[in-house]
Scaffold this active site. Sequence first.
Site, PDB file in Angstrom:
ATOM      1  N   LYS A  12       5.468  -8.076 118.421  1.00 30.33           N
ATOM      2  CA  LYS A  12       5.771  -8.532 117.497  1.00 30.33           C
ATOM      3  C   LYS A  12       5.795 -10.582 117.512  1.00 30.33           C
ATOM      4  O   LYS A  12       6.122 -10.328 118.195  1.00 30.33           O
ATOM      5  CB  LYS A  12       7.206  -8.016 117.388  1.00 30.33           C
ATOM      6  CG  LYS A  12       7.857  -8.456 116.334  1.00 30.33           C
ATOM      7  CD  LYS A  12       9.379  -9.324 116.708  1.00 30.33           C
ATOM      8  CE  LYS A  12       9.841 -10.340 117.668  1.00 30.33           C
ATOM      9  NZ  LYS A  12      10.916 -10.517 117.514  1.00 30.33           N
ATOM     10  N   ASP A 141      14.873  -5.150 115.206  1.00 33.71           N
ATOM     11  CA  ASP A 141      13.237  -5.245 115.345  1.00 33.71           C
ATOM     12  C   ASP A 141      12.909  -3.810 114.701  1.00 33.71           C
ATOM     13  O   ASP A 141      11.397  -3.573 114.411  1.00 33.71           O
ATOM     14  CB  ASP A 141      13.218  -6.206 116.080  1.00 33.71           C
ATOM     15  CG  ASP A 141      13.224  -7.624 116.388  1.00 33.71           C
ATOM     16  OD1 ASP A 141      13.485  -7.953 114.844  1.00 33.71           O
ATOM     17  OD2 ASP A 141      13.069  -8.557 117.357  1.00 33.71           O
TER      18      ASP A 141
HETATM   19  O1  C5P Z   1      19.731  -5.245 116.914  1.00 33.94           O
HETATM   20  P1  C5P Z   1      18.993  -5.877 118.487  1.00 33.94           P
HETATM   21  O2  C5P Z   1      19.764  -4.870 119.579  1.00 33.94           O
HETATM   22  O3  C5P Z   1      17.824  -6.425 118.112  1.00 33.94           O
HETATM   23  O4  C5P Z   1      20.200  -6.827 118.520  1.00 33.94           O
HETATM   24  C1  C5P Z   1      20.340  -7.984 119.967  1.00 33.94           C
HETATM   25  C2  C5P Z   1      21.598  -8.466 119.702  1.00 33.94           C
HETATM   26  O5  C5P Z   1      21.433  -9.895 119.042  1.00 33.94           O
HETATM   27  C3  C5P Z   1      22.610  -8.022 119.136  1.00 33.94           C
HETATM   28  O6  C5P Z   1      23.953  -7.617 119.645  1.00 33.94           O
HETATM   29  C4  C5P Z   1      23.651  -9.465 118.724  1.00 33.94           C
HETATM   30  O7  C5P Z   1      24.155 -10.170 119.631  1.00 33.94           O
HETATM   31  C5  C5P Z   1      21.996 -10.770 118.236  1.00 33.94           C
HETATM   32  N1  C5P Z   1      21.442 -10.566 116.699  1.00 33.94           N
HETATM   33  C6  C5P Z   1      22.069 -11.444 116.491  1.00 33.94           C
HETATM   34  N2  C5P Z   1      21.381 -11.222 114.287  1.00 33.94           N
HETATM   35  C7  C5P Z   1      20.312 -10.973 114.746  1.00 33.94           C
HETATM   36  C8  C5P Z   1      19.535  -9.686 114.954  1.00 33.94           C
HETATM   37  C9  C5P Z   1      20.530  -9.883 116.827  1.00 33.94           C
HETATM   38  O8  C5P Z   1      23.324 -12.053 115.802  1.00 33.94           O
HETATM   39  N3  C5P Z   1      19.437 -10.874 112.963  1.00 33.94           N
END
Ligand code: C5P
Length: 293
Positions: A12, A141
Amino acid sequence: MADVVSQAAPAKINLALHVTRRREDGYHDLESLIVFADIGDDLDAGLAECDSLTIGGPFAEGLGAGPTNLVMRAVAAFRERWPEVSPPGLKLHLVKNLPVASGIGGGSADAAAALRIMAELADEPVPVSDLLDLAAGLGADVPACLLSRPLVARGVGEILSPLPDFPSLHITLINPRVPVSTPDVFRRLRAHDNYPLPALPEPLTRPVQLGIWLNETRNDLQPPAIKLVPEIGIIVDELAETSGCMLSRMSGSGATVFGLFGSAGQAHDAASQMRKLHPDYWVGTAPLLGVEG
Ligand code: C5P
């Protein structure tokens, strides 16, 4: 049914990523133009008594294959949501071709591939909208990775607008083999209220249109990531100097940097130059996937 089914987990790439708001729950609203490249991990599955996962490939080392692995979490989440139509146990094997914690999908792409396998093996079709909801619960994602086609993602990544057309392009990916923690990068963000993405040209079929649009955009996570991993800034500058490079920028929260090219030859030449400069870095090159996914 075939003995083994396979799903690709393509890389990605966030061509542009604007962070527009910090939310009460600590997550960030963002707007991102996301594309996928024809390079990535591969997930195979065969029927078995119970679910299991093994991991191979160049980046398997250090990756746990237990229940916390996103592949296993995706399978478990599917079984919980659709127990009646889920297939029996699956013997899964993940070939990890892409660097881990590198801003190009990784675990999210693998989880999406696992959901696609479960849906393919289910006794009845499951609604795509419900599958996307389930994906959003696994990671910001994962819904985009489920579609694996050019799209704009909004919210934390769950509001998706697939693009009706997209130019044919090639990408070179460079990773300095330094894993980056996404929460660390978000924590170092200075401004949380940047402007949204400009409107995309319609139709979007010519590389030059995309190039003009991209010049008005950024990856807001790039400056804080460079503070953590200065190599990122150096790679961005070096790639920008390669012949035919339309744009060089970091993807996601890094540390992978991409260069965008109009032809496979240019992308390969840039990759060779970068390999010469940094023999210890991971370098990949591939065409981007089109709107048919
Ligand atoms: O959901 P994912 O595991 O991809 O996100 C990892 C971390 O990245 C989240 O715990 C958060 O701290 C941060 N994040 C965020 N805003 C987003 C995506 C991720 O703050 N839109």
